[in-house]
Every structure is written in structure tokens, then in C-alpha cells.
Design a protein around this motif. Structure first.
Motif, short mmCIF file in Angstrom:
data_model
loop_
_atom_site.label_atom_id
_atom_site.label_comp_id
_atom_site.label_asym_id
_atom_site.label_seq_id
_atom_site.Cartn_x
_atom_site.Cartn_y
_atom_site.Cartn_z
N MET A 82 0.85 -1.19 0.00
CA MET A 82 0.00 0.00 0.00
C MET A 82 0.88 1.24 0.00
N ASN A 83 0.78 2.02 -1.05
CA ASN A 83 1.55 3.25 -1.19
C ASN A 83 0.63 4.45 -1.21
N THR A 84 1.21 5.61 -1.01
CA THR A 84 0.45 6.86 -1.02
C THR A 84 -0.83 6.72 -0.20
N LEU A 85 -0.66 6.25 1.01
CA LEU A 85 -1.82 5.99 1.87
C LEU A 85 -2.53 7.29 2.23
N LYS A 86 -3.85 7.16 2.37
CA LYS A 86 -4.71 8.29 2.71
C LYS A 86 -5.44 7.98 4.02
N PRO A 87 -5.88 9.00 4.73
CA PRO A 87 -6.63 8.75 5.97
C PRO A 87 -7.85 7.86 5.74
N GLU A 88 -8.47 7.95 4.58
CA GLU A 88 -9.64 7.12 4.30
C GLU A 88 -9.30 5.66 4.08
N ASP A 89 -8.02 5.32 4.04
CA ASP A 89 -7.61 3.92 3.97
C ASP A 89 -7.58 3.27 5.35
N THR A 90 -7.79 4.06 6.38
CA THR A 90 -7.81 3.53 7.74
C THR A 90 -8.92 2.51 7.91
N ALA A 91 -8.56 1.32 8.35
CA ALA A 91 -9.54 0.24 8.49
C ALA A 91 -8.84 -0.99 9.05
N VAL A 92 -9.65 -1.97 9.39
CA VAL A 92 -9.12 -3.30 9.66
C VAL A 92 -9.11 -4.05 8.32
N TYR A 93 -7.97 -4.58 7.98
CA TYR A 93 -7.81 -5.27 6.71
C TYR A 93 -7.86 -6.78 6.93
N TYR A 94 -8.63 -7.45 6.10
CA TYR A 94 -8.81 -8.90 6.19
C TYR A 94 -8.33 -9.57 4.90
#
Length: 127
Positions: A82-94
Motif C-alpha cells: 500500500m503506497n500513497t496511503l490516505k486517511p480514508e484507507d484507515t480500516a481493519v484489513y482482512y
């Protein structure tokens, strides 16, 4: 099939993080694998998927060009760079695994396309 996700972290916006998902058990029956994410108060959503034999990837529009899914069949491991991460990428990833072509092939971007799920790993992106 048992799945163990790792790589949780807190990063600043614009940063990078790599998630891993180690598979064990009857991994030879896995047709495809994917990543989903769930933010607080929201439904679990599709992020990316890959066909294990060919390596063909699929992405949701919001991560195209920023995220890259890959697999190492020898290590039975799935990755999500995951590159160029944004605040909206905040989550639990499964991470998840689908064992049949009929199911995964048609529903790779839906929860119903998968048969096994990992426990989830937290990704937090600060602004």
C-alpha cells in the motif's frame, strides 16, 4: 485453510505499508485470494484480489495505482503493498481465500466469493 494476516501499523498520509497473509492447511485448493477492509461503522468492502495460478490482479477503483496485490506460491503468502496511503484507507484489513472458480471467478469482489478468512489487521493512516 487457515489465514494469518500481519503488518499492522500507524503511518502518516502519503506513507507506505505492506500487509502479509500467511496461509496454511490445504492451500493447494485455493483458487484466488483477496483483501477486504472494514472501517468503523462501515461495511466490509473489497480492496484487491488475485488468481493464485496466473497472478491476475483485481482492484477496487479507489486503490488503483496506489495498492499492489501479489502472492508467493512457494511460501503460501499473499501480500498487499500500500503506497500513497490516505486517511480514508484507515480500516481493519482482512485477507480471504476462495477455493472454487465458480464462486471466486464470479464474486471475487464480494464477501460471498470467499470461503476462508483471516483475523484482520489494523491499518491507521494519520493526516
Amino acid at each position: 485453510v487457515q489465514l494469518q494476516a500481519s503488518g499492522r501499523g500507524l503511518v502518516q498520509a502519503g506513507g507506505s505499508l505492506r500487509l502479509s497473509c500467511a496461509a496454511s492447511g490445504r492451500t493447494g485448493v485455493t483458487f484466488g485470494m483477496g483483501w477486504f477492509r472494514q472501517a468503523p461503522g462501515k461495511e466490509r468492502e473489497f480492496v484487491a484480489a488475485i488468481i493464485m495460478s496466473s497472478g491476475t490482479p483485481y482492484y477496487t477503483d479507489s486503490v488503483k495505482g496506489r495498492f499492489s496485490i501479489s502472492r508467493d506460491n512457494a511460501k503460501n503468502t499473499l501480500y498487499l503493498q500500500m503506497n500513497t496511503l490516505k486517511p480514508e484507507d484507515t480500516a481493519v484489513y482482512y485477507c480471504a481465500a476462495g477455493i472454487t472458480y465458480n464462486n471466486f471467478g464470479r464474486y471475487y469482489n464480494r464477501i460471498s466469493g470467499y470461503d476462508y478468512w483471516g483475523q484482520g489487521t489494523q491499518v491507521t493512516v494519520s493526516s
